[in-house]
Each structure stands twice: as C-alpha cells, then as structure tokens.
Design an enzyme around this catalytic site. Sequence first.
Site, short mmCIF file in Angstrom:
data_model
loop_
_atom_site.label_atom_id
_atom_site.label_comp_id
_atom_site.label_asym_id
_atom_site.label_seq_id
_atom_site.Cartn_x
_atom_site.Cartn_y
_atom_site.Cartn_z
N ALA A 172 35.97 18.72 87.07
CA ALA A 172 35.92 18.26 88.47
C ALA A 172 34.50 17.91 88.94
O ALA A 172 34.36 17.03 89.80
CB ALA A 172 36.56 19.29 89.39
N ALA A 208 41.23 21.11 90.26
CA ALA A 208 40.99 22.45 89.71
C ALA A 208 40.60 22.40 88.23
O ALA A 208 40.67 23.41 87.53
CB ALA A 208 42.23 23.32 89.90
N CYS A 209 40.15 21.26 87.77
CA CYS A 209 39.77 21.07 86.37
C CYS A 209 38.30 21.42 86.18
O CYS A 209 37.48 21.24 87.07
CB CYS A 209 40.02 19.61 85.98
SG CYS A 209 39.55 19.19 84.29
N GLY A 210 37.97 21.90 85.00
CA GLY A 210 36.57 22.19 84.67
C GLY A 210 35.70 20.94 84.68
O GLY A 210 34.49 21.02 84.78
#
Length: 186
Positions: free
Chosen positions: A65, A61-63
């Site tokens: 990703a 869910a990281c930017g």
Amino acid sequence: MPIRRRDCLAMLAAMTAGGARAENADPVKATSFAFDKPEGGSLPLAAFAGKPVLVVNTATACGYAPQFAGLQGLWTRFGERGLTVIAVPSPDFGNQEPLDGAAIADAARKNHGVTFPVAEKTHVRGPSAHPFYRWAAERKPGQTPQWNFHKYLIGRDGELRAAFATQVDPSDPRIVSAIVAELGAA
C-alpha cells in the site's frame, strides 16, 4: 460485479473477429472498457482517449500500500501533461481490500493522499475478472496480476504498452521512462 453489456459485446467482438477482421480494422482497445465508480456511475477509459493511463489493481490493507504514494507522485508529476492513474481495488489477493464502496477511496485519500480516480472493488483475475483484465491478460499472458499493485500502462492509442509486476515501484525508471515515451508520442 455484473459484466457491463458494452464490455461483454467488445470482448465477444474481439473473440469472434479473428480471421474475418479486415487487415486495417482496429482491434479492441482499452478505451472499450469502463470501471464502476464507488459512488455510482462509470469510469469509461474512453474518457481518456489520446492520453496514457496507468491502471493499477490496489488494496488498502496490503503490504505494498505505500506504493499509493508513488502512484500519487506519478499523477502529480505527469497529470498535467496527460497521464491518468486509476486505482482498481481488488479482493483477489488475500482479501487485502477489506473495505467496500466509497470507504476504499476515502481510505486511499486519507491514509495515502490519493487524488487520482479510484474504481469500485473489482476482480482482476479468474473467471470473474473484469473484461479489461481479461483483455490485458490476452495481450500480455505472462504479465498478469500475481498480487496487488500490478500496473498496466495503456498508450495514447488505447493499446496495452507495458505491464509492471507488483514489486516494481511506481518511481522505477522503467515505469517513468515508459510514461515519458507515451507522453511524447503524438
């Protein structure tokens, strides 16, 4: 996550050997460590001895990703020549890995096309950090994970060759040339 007995013993040996170590004795290498697999069992780095390994702390869910695609590109391009990429999902940065267990690997596969190994969710910093990450921090103290998608390149000899910050895309020439150099090393 409990510390594996062999990881703990390897870390203790490294810390206590100090000056008592023989000049030619090998120091602790990355191949001393193993990550847990989400489906059970372990993923020992010793299984990749003699090959370069790119270990990356990840979060679905990281930017950052979208870097999964670049990591997959490295795996596709260099995997047959010996490179292994290992994703190590981490809850340490804004809890951007909300999933657990096999759901993490499933999301990486479905959403990003990942086919390389994905470890169980693991702490990569602080007192609960996995022994591999404590070992890496000892070797490259100024180059530790500050966010998701920090990359460590382990050489064919099990030594930590390079660290790349989150912002360094997997397709960056610095990463590609470091991998090519390790693949060419005999």
